[in-house]
Design a protein around this motif. Structure first.
Motif, PDB file in Angstrom:
ATOM      1  N   CYS A  45       3.048   2.231  -3.506  1.00 11.66           N
ATOM      2  CA  CYS A  45       3.878   3.153  -2.769  1.00 11.66           C
ATOM      3  C   CYS A  45       3.328   4.773  -2.887  1.00 11.66           C
ATOM      4  O   CYS A  45       2.510   4.843  -3.433  1.00 11.66           O
ATOM      5  N   ALA A  46       4.331   5.590  -2.322  1.00 14.07           N
ATOM      6  CA  ALA A  46       3.733   6.945  -2.510  1.00 14.07           C
ATOM      7  C   ALA A  46       4.069   7.543  -3.993  1.00 14.07           C
ATOM      8  O   ALA A  46       4.769   6.819  -4.813  1.00 14.07           O
ATOM      9  N   ASP A  47       3.022   8.394  -4.264  1.00 10.86           N
ATOM     10  CA  ASP A  47       3.155   8.958  -5.562  1.00 10.86           C
ATOM     11  C   ASP A  47       4.689   9.364  -5.935  1.00 10.86           C
ATOM     12  O   ASP A  47       5.059   9.181  -7.102  1.00 10.86           O
ATOM     13  N   GLY A  81      -2.182   9.887   3.966  1.00 10.68           N
ATOM     14  CA  GLY A  81      -3.452   9.207   3.769  1.00 10.68           C
ATOM     15  C   GLY A  81      -3.671   7.759   4.389  1.00 10.68           C
ATOM     16  O   GLY A  81      -2.853   7.448   5.280  1.00 10.68           O
ATOM     17  N   LYS A  82      -4.712   7.101   4.200  1.00  9.05           N
ATOM     18  CA  LYS A  82      -4.984   5.934   4.764  1.00  9.05           C
ATOM     19  C   LYS A  82      -5.213   4.945   3.751  1.00  9.05           C
ATOM     20  O   LYS A  82      -5.688   4.968   2.706  1.00  9.05           O
ATOM     21  N   GLY A 126      -7.469  -5.473   5.639  1.00  3.60           N
ATOM     22  CA  GLY A 126      -8.455  -6.335   6.183  1.00  3.60           C
ATOM     23  C   GLY A 126      -9.484  -5.472   6.761  1.00  3.60           C
ATOM     24  O   GLY A 126     -10.010  -4.585   6.188  1.00  3.60           O
ATOM     25  N   GLU A 127      -9.532  -5.324   7.977  1.00  4.27           N
ATOM     26  CA  GLU A 127     -10.692  -4.485   8.912  1.00  4.27           C
ATOM     27  C   GLU A 127      -9.995  -3.591   9.370  1.00  4.27           C
ATOM     28  O   GLU A 127     -10.760  -2.597  10.157  1.00  4.27           O
ATOM     29  N   GLN A 128      -8.867  -2.970   9.394  1.00  6.27           N
ATOM     30  CA  GLN A 128      -7.951  -2.120   9.839  1.00  6.27           C
ATOM     31  C   GLN A 128      -7.617  -1.151   8.904  1.00  6.27           C
ATOM     32  O   GLN A 128      -7.614  -1.342   7.669  1.00  6.27           O
ATOM     33  N   GLU A 129      -7.069   0.216   9.339  1.00  6.38           N
ATOM     34  CA  GLU A 129      -6.228   1.148   8.332  1.00  6.38           C
ATOM     35  C   GLU A 129      -5.004   1.422   8.983  1.00  6.38           C
ATOM     36  O   GLU A 129      -4.933   1.700  10.010  1.00  6.38           O
ATOM     37  N   ILE A 130      -4.088   1.345   8.068  1.00  2.00           N
ATOM     38  CA  ILE A 130      -2.716   1.805   8.142  1.00  2.00           C
ATOM     39  C   ILE A 130      -2.574   3.451   7.508  1.00  2.00           C
ATOM     40  O   ILE A 130      -3.467   3.874   6.574  1.00  2.00           O
ATOM     41  N   ALA A 165       6.208   7.138   5.422  1.00  2.00           N
ATOM     42  CA  ALA A 165       6.399   6.136   6.351  1.00  2.00           C
ATOM     43  C   ALA A 165       4.751   5.658   6.682  1.00  2.00           C
ATOM     44  O   ALA A 165       3.938   6.235   6.557  1.00  2.00           O
ATOM     45  N   VAL A 166       4.953   4.261   7.285  1.00  2.00           N
ATOM     46  CA  VAL A 166       3.749   3.663   7.805  1.00  2.00           C
ATOM     47  C   VAL A 166       3.545   3.580   9.139  1.00  2.00           C
ATOM     48  O   VAL A 166       4.486   3.108   9.824  1.00  2.00           O
TER      49      VAL A 166
END
Ligand SMILES: [Zn+2]
Length: 255
Positions: A83-85, A129-130, A134-138, A152-153
């Motif tokens: 989660c966020a800091d 940040g990111k 898997g092979e992607q980034e949120i 938020a994601v």
């Protein structure tokens, strides 16, 4: 519990209580579970739902530290929580708060759970940040104002925004006591460019909506919070139930 696929890599389940949403997102054989449904039977069936849809959950994410979004460990007890800091800090500074509030809800509604809620130390994620799936980034964006913490994601390849307790079709903005209104407006401003690109927006409460409807919600919520600051706020037409009126009363005390 309703479950709907928004994209081949994104499934959203909506709880029967508070319409709390739980989003599964996957890439390359691994998946995250963002937030959680509330009722024990919903949490019990979640692993089977994930497995049948081909989502192997390796981690939990929480948009913020309110108890009704933190129950993922009932479904995936081995998965670490990220989660966020700000949220990790809140969980440390308010030890047992989520468990206590869950217990109050459970006692009021005669809900029985298989075991107490365990929330071992959360992993702090870079926000903004990111994070790799898997092979992607949120992508993670700060989202405070509803509470003093949160994120938020944004799932870019699916054009899905999981925004936490903002842009809800069923709930009016609910402000945090300390400087909630200005923080809330800043969060809406950060969410706006993502909403414009989004095919779907998953609010913390209420079924997923399309980008156009979310943009309309955003305008309405901004107008409501600005009016709260000015002292002449009225409830949005479509959200005037008894529950929303009492949230409105609380908001009035908080600005
Ligand atoms: Zn919530």
């Amino acid at each position: 519990m309703r479950a709907v696929g928004l994209h081949e890599d994104v499934v959203v389940a909506t709880s029967r209580v508070y319409q709390t949403t739980c989003t599964l997102v996957r890439s390359g054989g691994e998946a995250f579970c963002i937030d959680s449904p509330i009722l024990p039977d919903e949490l019990e069936i979640l692993p089977a739902l994930a497995e049948q849809s081909g989502f192997t959950v390796v981690g939990l994410l929480a948009t913020h530290g309110d108890w009704d979004h933190l129950l993922g460990r009932y479904a995936f007890p081995e998965a670490p929580l990220g989660c966020a800091d700000t949220t990790a800090g809140r969980l440390i500074n308010e030890p047992g708060a989520a468990q206590r509030e869950m217990r109050e809800f459970d006692e009021e509604h005669y809900v029985e759970r298989p075991r107490p809620l365990s929330l071992p130390g959360a992993q702090r994620l870079p926000v903004p940040g990111k994070v790799e799936v898997g092979e992607q980034e949120i992508e993670l964006q700060p989202a405070d104002g509803h509470t003093e913490d949160g994120m938020a994601v944004w799932i870019p390849w699916a054009r899905v925004l999981v925004c936490g307790d903002y842009l809800s079709p069923v709930e009016i903005p609910m402000l945090h006591a300390k400087g909630g209104a200005s923080a809330y407006l800043a969060t809406l401003a950060r969410l706006e460019p993502l909403v414009e690109q989004a095919d779907h927006v998953v609010p913390g409460h209420g079924a997923p909506i399309d980008g156009t409807r979310a943009a309309a919600s955003l305008r309405e919520d901004r107008a409501y919070v600005e009016a709260l600051q000015r002292g002449d706020a009225k409830l949005p037409l479509a959200r005037r139930t008894g529950a929303q009126r009492s949230i409105h009363e609380r908001n009035l005390e908080r600005v």
